[in-house]
Design a protein around this motif. Structure first.
Motif, PDB file in Angstrom:
ATOM      1  N   SER A  96       0.824  -1.192   0.105  1.00 15.82           N
ATOM      2  CA  SER A  96       0.084  -0.039   0.139  1.00 15.82           C
ATOM      3  C   SER A  96       0.926   1.168   0.052  1.00 15.82           C
ATOM      4  CB  SER A  96      -0.948  -0.069   1.079  1.00 15.82           C
ATOM      5  OG  SER A  96      -1.960   0.939   1.157  1.00 15.82           O
ATOM      6  N   SER A  97       0.362   2.244   0.593  1.00 19.88           N
ATOM      7  CA  SER A  97       1.207   3.575   0.526  1.00 19.88           C
ATOM      8  C   SER A  97       0.906   4.308   1.570  1.00 19.88           C
ATOM      9  CB  SER A  97       0.712   4.366  -0.912  1.00 19.88           C
ATOM     10  OG  SER A  97       1.269   5.693  -1.031  1.00 19.88           O
ATOM     11  N   VAL A  98       1.914   5.440   1.905  1.00 13.23           N
ATOM     12  CA  VAL A  98       1.211   6.335   2.965  1.00 13.23           C
ATOM     13  C   VAL A  98       0.192   7.403   2.555  1.00 13.23           C
ATOM     14  CG1 VAL A  98       3.726   6.467   4.001  1.00 13.23           C
ATOM     15  CG2 VAL A  98       2.774   7.956   2.225  1.00 13.23           C
ATOM     16  N   HIS A  99      -0.326   7.220   1.371  1.00  9.13           N
ATOM     17  CA  HIS A  99      -1.391   8.000   0.716  1.00  9.13           C
ATOM     18  C   HIS A  99      -2.639   7.311   1.137  1.00  9.13           C
ATOM     19  CE1 HIS A  99       0.713  10.312  -2.683  1.00  9.13           C
ATOM     20  NE2 HIS A  99       1.491   9.307  -2.538  1.00  9.13           N
ATOM     21  N   ALA A 100      -2.625   6.171   1.672  1.00 10.22           N
ATOM     22  CA  ALA A 100      -3.995   5.736   2.245  1.00 10.22           C
ATOM     23  C   ALA A 100      -4.287   6.137   3.589  1.00 10.22           C
ATOM     24  CB  ALA A 100      -3.685   4.148   2.321  1.00 10.22           C
ATOM     25  N   PHE A 101      -3.349   6.988   4.219  1.00  4.52           N
ATOM     26  CA  PHE A 101      -3.654   7.571   5.589  1.00  4.52           C
ATOM     27  C   PHE A 101      -4.521   8.860   5.224  1.00  4.52           C
ATOM     28  CE2 PHE A 101       0.071   4.960   6.812  1.00  4.52           C
ATOM     29  CZ  PHE A 101      -0.502   4.073   7.562  1.00  4.52           C
ATOM     30  N   ALA A 102      -5.578   8.951   6.067  1.00  6.16           N
ATOM     31  CA  ALA A 102      -6.508  10.058   5.715  1.00  6.16           C
ATOM     32  C   ALA A 102      -5.839  11.342   5.983  1.00  6.16           C
ATOM     33  CB  ALA A 102      -7.697  10.054   6.497  1.00  6.16           C
ATOM     34  N   ASP A 103      -4.887  11.459   7.008  1.00  6.21           N
ATOM     35  CA  ASP A 103      -4.144  12.750   7.605  1.00  6.21           C
ATOM     36  C   ASP A 103      -3.062  13.058   6.949  1.00  6.21           C
ATOM     37  OD1 ASP A 103      -6.208  12.851   9.534  1.00  6.21           O
ATOM     38  OD2 ASP A 103      -5.074  11.689  10.837  1.00  6.21           O
ATOM     39  N   TRP A 104      -2.481  12.012   5.937  1.00  8.75           N
ATOM     40  CA  TRP A 104      -1.201  12.480   5.228  1.00  8.75           C
ATOM     41  C   TRP A 104      -1.529  13.167   3.978  1.00  8.75           C
ATOM     42  CZ3 TRP A 104       0.865  11.775   0.622  1.00  8.75           C
ATOM     43  CH2 TRP A 104       2.492  11.744   0.455  1.00  8.75           C
ATOM     44  N   PRO A 114      -5.735   6.650  10.951  1.00  9.09           N
ATOM     45  CA  PRO A 114      -6.857   6.449  10.262  1.00  9.09           C
ATOM     46  C   PRO A 114      -6.598   6.392   8.870  1.00  9.09           C
ATOM     47  CG  PRO A 114      -7.177   8.736  11.165  1.00  9.09           C
ATOM     48  CD  PRO A 114      -5.945   7.970  11.824  1.00  9.09           C
ATOM     49  N   THR A 115      -7.353   5.615   8.040  1.00 10.26           N
ATOM     50  CA  THR A 115      -7.052   5.593   6.650  1.00 10.26           C
ATOM     51  C   THR A 115      -8.460   6.274   5.942  1.00 10.26           C
ATOM     52  OG1 THR A 115      -8.100   3.390   6.616  1.00 10.26           O
ATOM     53  CG2 THR A 115      -5.816   3.404   6.696  1.00 10.26           C
ATOM     54  N   HIS A 116      -8.286   6.307   4.614  1.00  7.82           N
ATOM     55  CA  HIS A 116      -9.428   7.184   4.010  1.00  7.82           C
ATOM     56  C   HIS A 116     -10.513   6.179   4.151  1.00  7.82           C
ATOM     57  CE1 HIS A 116      -7.422  10.618   2.167  1.00  7.82           C
ATOM     58  NE2 HIS A 116      -6.315   9.897   1.930  1.00  7.82           N
ATOM     59  N   ASN A 130      -6.014   8.768  -3.852  1.00 10.62           N
ATOM     60  CA  ASN A 130      -5.182   8.410  -2.799  1.00 10.62           C
ATOM     61  C   ASN A 130      -6.002   7.366  -1.793  1.00 10.62           C
ATOM     62  OD1 ASN A 130      -3.049  10.021  -3.657  1.00 10.62           O
ATOM     63  ND2 ASN A 130      -3.418  11.446  -1.778  1.00 10.62           N
ATOM     64  N   ALA A 131      -7.435   7.785  -1.928  1.00  8.52           N
ATOM     65  CA  ALA A 131      -8.347   6.846  -1.062  1.00  8.52           C
ATOM     66  C   ALA A 131      -8.395   5.385  -1.448  1.00  8.52           C
ATOM     67  CB  ALA A 131      -9.651   7.513  -1.048  1.00  8.52           C
ATOM     68  N   LEU A 132      -8.104   5.225  -2.920  1.00  9.23           N
ATOM     69  CA  LEU A 132      -8.394   3.632  -3.309  1.00  9.23           C
ATOM     70  C   LEU A 132      -7.438   2.811  -2.806  1.00  9.23           C
ATOM     71  CD1 LEU A 132      -8.712   4.349  -7.204  1.00  9.23           C
ATOM     72  CD2 LEU A 132     -10.376   3.975  -5.729  1.00  9.23           C
TER      73      LEU A 132
END
Length: 335
Positions: A96-104, A114-116, A130-132
């Motif tokens: 996955s990626s740090v893009h998955a985190f809602a706050d990044w 938390p993630t998206h 990013n949310a995908l």
């Protein structure tokens, strides 16, 4: 071990394949055969993960000790792959990626962040976003549960990089002359070599580890100034770095991250870009080679590969500042 790698012909997937073969594992790759050639020594199965018939052909009569998914971008596709593979493997690594985190990138993130809120049953063929990645994670967990390993990668660099953030800087330095350098040279950056990422992922896989790891370099490892100096030295050019602060660049209409790759201005929305907490991965054995070695090896690869047939790009956005725009900003600074 018998390892199936979804992808395996490009950049991180290629690094996984190379390292797994070097460790003596039996490797099967599954990809479309479009992005690059499969490495010698693998069993290459060509097919499309969005095609149920291709996936059924892949798994028929087979069992692997572990699966590594370096290519999952759509939750629907990851869900389909995971459903078919859950009876054909004991362990599933999803990159996955740090893009998955809602706050990044606005805030510092770690494994508990938390993630998206992207659902696992998101319909197919969504526009990239990013949310995908968060939806892909949920799709995996719904099908593999505690047999899952999720690696939230930071910024990957190294030989065979397809996006071209480091390659663009190397090619710019090779041209020499005055080079527009963005922001604060003392600002820290977190850059991880894809080969080090793959080594760590295989270490965890071999130990049967599960759960989640933020997988990138330590936050205090290096600075943007050191990174660009490594690029100058690797190319052996006469490039002269001319630093411009964030305010001046933004006023000149320079687009962060894209026109000057890896530049994240000191603004609230970018505050956590280079601060993901990778301490759990470090404690689990993540090792990072010297950044100078990664830069040098990438320059060697670029020279061996020759000129690219297409410009470097992040998705549909071309990387790099227009030379005339760079010259205008440099001349303005000089005056």
């Amino acid at each position: 071990m018998k390892i199936l790698i979804l992808g395996g012909s490009q950049f991180l997937g290629r690094a996984y394949v190379s390292q797994a073969l070097a460790r003596g594992h039996e490797v099967t790759t599954f990809n479309r055969g479009i992005s690059g050639a499969d490495l010698p020594g693998v069993e290459a199965v060509h097919g499309d993960r969005t095609d149920p018939a291709d996936l059924a052909r892949l798994v028929a009569g087979r069992h692997w000790d572990a699966v590594v998914d370096t290519a999952g971008q759509q939750p629907h596709d990851v869900a389909r792959s995971a459903r078919l593979l859950r009876d054909h493997t004991d362990h599933y690594t999803f990159v996955s990626s740090v893009h998955a985190f809602a706050d990044w990138p606005a805030a510092v993130v770690d494994e508990s962040s938390p993630t998206h809120p992207c659902p696992a049953d998101t319909p197919p063929d969504q526009p990239p976003g990013n949310a995908l990645k968060a939806g892909c994670e949920r799709a995996l967990l719904e099908n593999f549960g505690e047999r899952s390993l999720i690696l939230n990668c930071g910024l990957l660099i190294g030989p065979h990089e397809p996006v071209g953030r480091l390659p663009w800087w190397l090619e710019r330095m090779a041209l020499g002359g005055r080079v527009l350098a963005p922001g604060d040279p003392g600002r820290t950056v977190q850059l991880i070599d894809a080969r080090d990422f793959a080594d760590f992922g295989l270490d965890l896989l071999e130990r049967g580890e599960t759960g989640r790891y933020v997988t990138t370099a330590p936050a205090s490892r290096t600075t943007y100034g050191e990174f660009l100096e490594h690029c100058v030295r690797a190319t052996g050019s006469d490039a002269e770095l001319v630093w411009a602060d964030d305010t001046a660049l933004l006023a000149a209409g320079v687009q962060p991250w894209v026109e000057l790759p890896l530049w994240a201005p000191d603004l609230p929305d970018w505050h956590g870009t280079w601060r993901p907490d990778a301490s759990r991965a470090a404690a689990a054995g993540l090792r990072n080679r010297p950044l100078a070695d990664t830069v040098r090896d990438t320059w060697t690869w670029l020279q061996e590969r020759g000129p690219s047939t297409r410009p470097w790009a992040q998705g549909d956005l071309p990387l790099g500042i227009d030379p005339e725009k760079e010259r205008r900003i440099l001349d303005r600074d000089a005056s």
